[in-house]
Structure formats: structure tokens, C-alpha cells
Scaffold this motif. Structure first.
Motif, mmCIF file in Angstrom:
data_model
loop_
_atom_site.group_PDB
_atom_site.id
_atom_site.type_symbol
_atom_site.label_atom_id
_atom_site.label_comp_id
_atom_site.label_asym_id
_atom_site.label_seq_id
_atom_site.Cartn_x
_atom_site.Cartn_y
_atom_site.Cartn_z
ATOM 1 N N GLN A 1 35.365 48.414 30.868
ATOM 2 C CA GLN A 1 36.367 46.783 31.122
ATOM 3 C C GLN A 1 36.996 46.533 29.876
ATOM 4 N N ILE B 1 34.765 35.498 38.344
ATOM 5 C CA ILE B 1 34.964 37.058 37.898
ATOM 6 C C ILE B 1 34.594 37.792 39.173
ATOM 7 N N CYS B 2 35.505 38.870 39.201
ATOM 8 C CA CYS B 2 35.610 39.649 40.517
ATOM 9 C C CYS B 2 35.511 41.112 40.085
ATOM 10 N N GLY B 3 34.576 41.747 41.074
ATOM 11 C CA GLY B 3 34.363 43.273 40.903
ATOM 12 C C GLY B 3 33.469 43.710 41.883
ATOM 13 N N SER C 1 30.081 47.068 38.970
ATOM 14 C CA SER C 1 30.980 47.024 37.782
ATOM 15 C C SER C 1 30.652 46.123 36.788
ATOM 16 N N ARG D 1 29.918 42.712 36.858
ATOM 17 C CA ARG D 1 30.365 41.141 36.705
ATOM 18 C C ARG D 1 29.488 40.422 36.346
ATOM 19 N N SER D 2 28.209 40.277 36.561
ATOM 20 C CA SER D 2 27.071 39.492 36.017
ATOM 21 C C SER D 2 27.184 39.551 34.545
ATOM 22 N N GLU E 1 25.718 34.034 40.499
ATOM 23 C CA GLU E 1 26.047 35.281 40.966
ATOM 24 C C GLU E 1 26.248 35.346 42.492
ATOM 25 N N CYS F 1 30.867 34.311 40.085
ATOM 26 C CA CYS F 1 30.739 35.962 40.177
ATOM 27 C C CYS F 1 30.805 36.291 41.975
ATOM 28 N N SER G 1 35.322 40.029 45.120
ATOM 29 C CA SER G 1 36.688 39.938 45.178
ATOM 30 C C SER G 1 36.897 38.420 45.380
ATOM 31 N N ASN H 1 39.635 39.868 36.997
ATOM 32 C CA ASN H 1 39.363 40.966 37.828
ATOM 33 C C ASN H 1 38.769 42.217 37.131
ATOM 34 N N LEU H 2 37.925 42.744 37.543
ATOM 35 C CA LEU H 2 37.039 43.871 36.747
ATOM 36 C C LEU H 2 37.518 45.291 37.343
#
Length: 394
Positions: free
Chosen positions: A10, A34-36, A40, A42-43, A116, A145, A148, A164-165
Motif C-alpha cells: 500500500q 478506510i476501505c479495502g 488487505s 485496513r485495520s 473495525e 474500516c 468498500s 481506498n486500499l
């Protein structure tokens, strides 16, 4: 190592957040989304961002500060994380978070709240959170988190800054496994680069699953057997036997995982309290020690772990039909196959199934996932699914 070193694949996001942390605090947004996709990180990104915001070095030092260590380990008094193993996040949990968010930070510049899986909130719970997201307390930052932005209500999306991750590349995940996971394992469980690359490929960018595949040869072997079994389905009895094997595998993996966790927790308890392996637990500590291995809690954790194994099985099944679609569309050179070791059998199946039949089987896997989430009987769910995957059945 800096707080960002554990973030895999990332680089663009890390650069963006580093610039924000180093910028003017007055210009800092206080509500973030924070989206992924699952796995991926995100946390992990949320925790690294929180650590950089709280630490005097802005998370840039090669040697992490005590504040950084506290945030990343979940022990900092001004950083609160809400995670859930339930289907939904409860309204009472959110109300408690709001009370916490309104308190001044005790030692750090910010009081940071990480939620989360915010997508697990029901609408009425989200409405309770909405006002705090829109008008946070002056010294509070919210880090939400979700898979999407579309998984979150528009009222939340419109009031947060979205990050976006990307799905980490196979190389990025393999590099992480070799650099960070392998050295921490006992010598007998360490793996080579070939295993790391294969684990990363089979995990499809999911960092946690890649770690599991690389560090546990039995889990990798169980996946291999499942793929072979799915590709060999010919009649209903095959499907029933394969479902039975999968449920047994899920139970075994879950029990082994929970037993390892319990043993590690017991060892940590003894170490923290200055007790050797054979020392008796003093009466005043016995209650806390026994709580580690409480039967109801172990059963709950084993059930959750078993569901994780079954969810991975659904992902593995879907990867077969993804590979078939790749071959049917002559896209192998562009995107590659996940199950490269089974290419011959997959190519044979791709010639037997139409494009619509491939789509139908992916939809059947989606239906099975929904039934599991709805607490459907796992054996019945997988018997029905595997029967539906037999060529000529749909």
C-alpha cells in the motif's frame, strides 16, 4: 522499524497518510473511512495511522517509540478499538464509544477511536454514530474500516474522508512473509521463497490467510485436497463425502488453533506472574488463570475458527471458477491462474462448462456463503453446494 513497515503493498496510501501526519494538525480531517477488501490490511493501516498521529516522531523513526508500541499493541489509553465477532455491531457498544470519544485525551494529542467492520452496523446504530462523525469532539479522530465505501450508509460516507486500499500483489505479500513472518517462526516451521510465493498466490492478496498457508503445512495440504476433490466431483456421493471431509477438517483446524492460542495465553500468564511451567498457580491468581481456558469461551472461539475455515473453503472453490473464466477468455497471460498446480484439470473442466454455467456456480457459492452467515447447518450447506458444482447439475 517504522509504524508503516507492517503495511503490505500500500505504498501510495502510506505516502498519502505520512504527508497528512506531517502536515498542519489544524487541517487534519477528524473522520476517516478506510476501505479495502478482506485481508488487505485496513485495520493495520488504521492502527499505523493512529500510532503516527499520537507519536512525537510522527511514526518515522526506525526505532518505534513507547507510544508507538502501545498503540500498535492495543494498550494505549487514548486509542480505543471496537472489533466484533458478531454479525452486527451493537448499539450499546457504539454509545459507549461515543462517551469515550467525548473525553479529553489523557497523554496524547488525540483521542482516537477505531471501528473495525463498520459495515456490520444496522441503520439505527449508524444513526447513533452519525452526529459524532459529523461533528467530532475537538480532540477526537474517528477511523472507520469497511470493505468498500458502498458497504457503508451514504450518510456516513459523505461525512468522512475516504482512503481506498489496493489488493496487495503476490510479490508484495511474499516479500512480507519472507521478511517479517518467516524469521519469527521456530526453525522447524520456517519456509523458503517458493512456499511464500505460493502461499501469497493462493491467498489472493489476503495477508492473514497467506501467513497461515505459509506457516502451517497442514492447512496448505488441506486446501490442496479440497481443490482436487472439487475438480473430481462426478456424482452426489462424491459431494457428500467431500462435504463430510471438509467439516471434519474445519473442526480439526479450529481445535488445533484454539489449543495453540490457549497454551500461549497460559504461558504468557505464567511468565507475567513469574511462574515456571511446573509451578502451582497461587489461590489468588487461580480465577484469572482458569478464565483463560473457560470451556464456554473455548467452544465459542472454536466455532468461530471453524467458520473461518469454511469461509476459506468457499474462497478456494470460487478460485477454481475464476481460473476457468480466465482460461475461457484467453486471459491467462494477463492475470495468471490462482491454482496453477491444477491447471490441467481446470482446463479440462473449462472445456466442459459454458460461460453461463461458470457464472451459475459462482452464484451458488455466494448463496452458500449467505446461508452460512445466516447460521445454516454447515454440513447441509456444503452438501447442497458441492452437489450443485457437479458438472451437468446446473
Amino acid at each position: 522499524m517504522s509504524v508503516w513497515d507492517s503495511i503490505v503493498g500500500q505504498q501510495a496510501v502510506v505516502g498519502q497518510l505520512q504527508a497528512i501526519v506531517s502536515g498542519d494538525p489544524k487541517a487534519l480531517a477528524q473522520s476517516w473511512l478506510i476501505c479495502g477488501p478482506p485481508g488487505s490490511g485496513r485495520s493495520n493501516v488504521a492502527r499505523a495511522f493512529a500510532a503516527a498521529l499520537e507519536s512525537p516522531d510522527r511514526g518515522l523513526s526506525d526505532e518505534p517509540t513507547n507510544i508507538t508500541r502501545q498503540v500498535l499493541s492495543g494498550t494505549h489509553p487514548d486509542v480505543t478499538t471496537l472489533a466484533t465477532n458478531k454479525v452486527t455491531i451493537g448499539i450499546d457498544d457504539v454509545r459507549q464509544l461515543i462517551l469515550t470519544s467525548e473525553q479529553m485525551p489523557s497523554t496524547a494529542p488525540w483521542r482516537i477511536i477505531i471501528i473495525e467492520d463498520v459495515d456490520r452496523m444496522l441503520e439505527r446504530t449508524t444513526n447513533v454514530l452519525l452526529k459524532e462523525i459529523e461533528e467530532p469532539s475537538p480532540h477526537t479522530i474517528w477511523l472507520l474500516c469497511a470493505p468498500s465505501a458502498q458497504d457503508v450508509l451514504p450518510t456516513i460516507r459523505s461525512r468522512t474522508r475516504i482512503v481506498n486500499l489496493a489488493v496487495p500483489s503476490t510479490k508484495a505479500v511474499a516479500d512480507y512473509l519472507m521478511a517479517s513472518v518467516n524469521p519469527a517462526l521456530p526453525a522447524e516451521r520456517q519456509f523458503d521463497r517458493h512456499v511464500a510465493v505460493r502461499a501469497a498466490r493462493l491467498a489472493e492478496g489476503h495477508i492473514g490467510i497467506a501467513k497461515l498457508y505459509a506457516s502451517d503445512t497442514q492447512v496448505m495440504s488441506d486446501r490442496d485436497e479440497l481443490i482436487v476433490g472439487l475438480l473430481g466431483l462426478r456424482k452426489a456421493s462424491d459431494a457428500v463425502l467431500l462435504a463430510d471431509d471438509l467439516i471434519d477438517t474445519a473442526k480439526s483446524q479450529a481445535e488445533a488453533d484454539v489449543n495453540r492460542q490457549t497454551a500461549a495465553a497460559e504461558a504468557d500468564f505464567r511468565r507475567i506472574n513469574g511462574l515456571g511451567e511446573q509451578d502451582r498457580i497461587p489461590p489468588k491468581l487461580r480465577g484469572a488463570y482458569n478464565a483463560i481456558a473457560k470451556k464456554d469461551e473455548i467452544k465459542r472461539r472454536a466455532t468461530r475458527r471453524s467458520r473461518d475455515v469454511l469461509d476459506r473453503a468457499l474462497n478456494s472453490a470460487a478460485s477454481i471458477y475464476r481460473d476457468i473464466a480466465v482460461l475461457q477468455n484467453n486471459a491467462e497471460d494477463a492475470v495468471g491462474l490462482i491454482n496453477m498446480e491444477n491447471r490441467t484439470a481446470i482446463a479440462e473442466l473449462s472445456a466442459r462448462l459454458s460461460r453461463q454455467e461458470v457464472v451459475d456456480r459462482l452464484e451458488a457459492i455466494t448463496v452458500a456463503r449467505k446461508r452460512l452467515l445466516g447460521n445454516g447447518n454447515p454440513m447441509l450447506v456444503f452438501e447442497a453446494l458441492f452437489c450443485a458444482l457437479i458438472p451437468g447439475r446446473l
